[in-house]
Enzyme design. Structure first.
Site, PDB file in Angstrom:
ATOM      1  N   TYR A  33      12.035   5.294 -41.421  1.00  0.00           N
ATOM      2  CA  TYR A  33      11.272   6.534 -41.306  1.00  0.00           C
ATOM      3  C   TYR A  33       9.812   6.244 -41.031  1.00  0.00           C
ATOM      4  CZ  TYR A  33       9.306   6.200 -46.089  1.00  0.00           C
ATOM      5  OH  TYR A  33       8.625   5.819 -47.211  1.00  0.00           O
ATOM      6  N   ARG A  52       4.488   0.996 -35.582  1.00  0.00           N
ATOM      7  CA  ARG A  52       5.246   0.528 -36.753  1.00  0.00           C
ATOM      8  C   ARG A  52       6.695   1.016 -36.702  1.00  0.00           C
ATOM      9  NH1 ARG A  52       3.067   1.943 -42.649  1.00  0.00           N
ATOM     10  NH2 ARG A  52       3.798   4.008 -42.041  1.00  0.00           N
ATOM     11  N   ARG A 100      33.043   5.640 -42.164  1.00  0.00           N
ATOM     12  CA  ARG A 100      32.381   4.653 -43.001  1.00  0.00           C
ATOM     13  C   ARG A 100      32.934   3.247 -42.796  1.00  0.00           C
ATOM     14  NH1 ARG A 100      32.281   1.960 -47.862  1.00  0.00           N
ATOM     15  NH2 ARG A 100      30.231   1.829 -48.831  1.00  0.00           N
ATOM     16  N   LYS A 147      10.029  -0.051 -42.898  1.00  0.00           N
ATOM     17  CA  LYS A 147       9.917   1.257 -43.565  1.00  0.00           C
ATOM     18  C   LYS A 147      11.310   1.871 -43.686  1.00  0.00           C
ATOM     19  CE  LYS A 147       6.597   5.081 -43.859  1.00  0.00           C
ATOM     20  NZ  LYS A 147       6.276   4.955 -45.273  1.00  0.00           N
TER      21      LYS A 147
HETATM   22  N1  PDD Z   1       4.486   6.192 -47.919  1.00  0.00           N
HETATM   23  N2  PDD Z   1       3.427   1.415 -49.250  1.00  0.00           N
HETATM   24  C1  PDD Z   1       4.553   2.128 -49.385  1.00  0.00           C
HETATM   25  C2  PDD Z   1       5.671   1.543 -50.188  1.00  0.00           C
HETATM   26  C3  PDD Z   1       4.674   3.403 -48.783  1.00  0.00           C
HETATM   27  O1  PDD Z   1       5.812   4.104 -48.912  1.00  0.00           O
HETATM   28  C4  PDD Z   1       3.570   3.914 -48.052  1.00  0.00           C
HETATM   29  C5  PDD Z   1       3.644   5.237 -47.362  1.00  0.00           C
HETATM   30  C6  PDD Z   1       2.409   3.133 -47.952  1.00  0.00           C
HETATM   31  C7  PDD Z   1       1.213   3.589 -47.172  1.00  0.00           C
HETATM   32  O2  PDD Z   1       1.450   3.462 -45.800  1.00  0.00           O
HETATM   33  P1  PDD Z   1       0.778   4.450 -44.741  1.00  0.00           P
HETATM   34  O3  PDD Z   1      -0.691   4.324 -44.904  1.00  0.00           O
HETATM   35  O4  PDD Z   1       1.257   3.947 -43.458  1.00  0.00           O
HETATM   36  O5  PDD Z   1       1.264   5.853 -45.076  1.00  0.00           O
HETATM   37  C8  PDD Z   1       2.380   1.891 -48.545  1.00  0.00           C
HETATM   38  C9  PDD Z   1       4.685   7.455 -47.239  1.00  0.00           C
HETATM   39  C10 PDD Z   1       3.449   8.253 -47.081  1.00  0.00           C
HETATM   40  C11 PDD Z   1       5.806   8.215 -47.941  1.00  0.00           C
HETATM   41  O6  PDD Z   1       6.821   7.583 -48.174  1.00  0.00           O
HETATM   42  O7  PDD Z   1       5.679   9.406 -48.206  1.00  0.00           O
END
Ligand code: PDD
Length: 282
Positions: A33, A52, A100, A147
């Site tokens: 995501y 990213r 699955r 992510k």
């Molecule tokens: N989260 N570290 C983690 C584990 C995260 O899930 C996030 C972002 C960040 C900060 O990354 P960025 O600056 O690219 O948003 C660091 C998002 C906002 C979320 O899961 O809602």
């Protein structure tokens, strides 16, 4: 008016957007995501987020369904259709729908979802007054640079924070802070140096972190990318977090101990302003 969401190339009301139970995102967390901040109706740091996304997809071997230009056009359309000025835009791509089975499906297309959440980022209580964090063990897998939508460890960490009266959890591994449950973590030493953990597979390469570091470098703030312990954080002059959904947020207590004088610090405030000016101008 109903919220309009994006599903596989179409814009439709939230209640009409359905995903089959055989979606691999649902069954295996087999997807990635992105989360974007929106200010003044514009997506902030969009190119960095889309870069990213490309990397996350390629690391788990899902073909990117759209070009950067197409993604940007869909995002803008979604923001426009929801009449959103400020808030969060969520984007998810999964390996799609198939009966699955652990192996990748031979055919089929990824599932693509985007939705918006209106919220105040600039004048939120968190941004203005600062937040409390607690520390918890980091229970996650070893590829936190991807992510991934597999966020169970973060859900548990952040719920523990909430139950302790805090808003974020700083995760600890081998005695060092990795990052927040959904944010990058920073401390400011008594000498005014800004400390942040260097990038590796142990943390998500935060886009707000990256963007802020570039901005800060130009202003002469002294930055140090190195590991820091929770004890160092307890004794820091200031602490703060960054994320796309909150920009820069002061941290005023850690595990119930006030950070510095228990109020947002001057360096944090400066960086908060710096990021906001960039976001407003973009
Ligand atoms: N989260 N570290 C983690 C584990 C995260 O899930 C996030 C972002 C960040 C900060 O990354 P960025 O600056 O690219 O948003 C660091 C998002 C906002 C979320 O899961 O809602």
């Amino acid at each position: 008016m109903s919220r309009i969401v994006f599903l596989n190339g179409s814009f439709l009301p939230l209640e009409d957007a359905r995903i089959p139970i055989m979606d691999r995102g649902f069954l295996f967390s087999d997807g990635v995501y992105e989360g974007f901040g929106v200010l003044g109706g514009r997506v902030i740091d969009n190119d960095l987020h889309l870069a990213r996304l490309e990397r996350s997809l390629s690391e788990i071997r899902i073909a990117n369904p759209y070009s950067r230009e197409q993604w940007a056009a869909f995002e803008q359309e979604l923001v426009h259709r929801n009449d959103m000025d400020e808030g969060f835009l969520y984007l998810q791509v999964t390996r799609g729908v198939a009966d699955r089975d652990f192996f990748f499906p031979q055919e089929g297309a990824p599932t693509v979802v985007m939705f918006t959440q209106k919220k105040s980022i600039v004048h939120s209580p968190a941004a203005e007054k600062g937040i409390a964090v607690i520390s918890v063990p980091d229970l996650r897998w070893k590829r936190r640079d991807i992510k991934s939508v597999s966020l169970l460890a973060q859900v548990l960490a952040k719920q523990a924070a909430k139950e302790a009266g805090a808003q974020e959890a700083w995760m600890i591994e081998d005695g060092f802070v990795t990052e927040g449950g959904s944010s990058s973590g920073f401390i400011v030493t008594k000498q005014g140096r800004v400390i942040v953990r260097p990038l590796s597979n142990a943390i998500l390469p935060g886009i707000t972190r990256k963007s802020l570091l570039c901005l800060a470098e130009e202003t002469g703030v002294v930055l140090e990318e190195r590991l820091f312990t929770i004890d160092e954080a307890y004794n820091a002059a200031e602490a703060f977090l960054t994320s796309a959904s909150n920009f820069v947020v002061p941290i005023v207590s850690i595990d119930g101990r006030p950070v510095g004088d228990g109020k947002p610090g001057a360096v944090t405030r400066r960086l908060q302003e710096l990021y906001l000016s960039m976001a407003r101008a973009s």
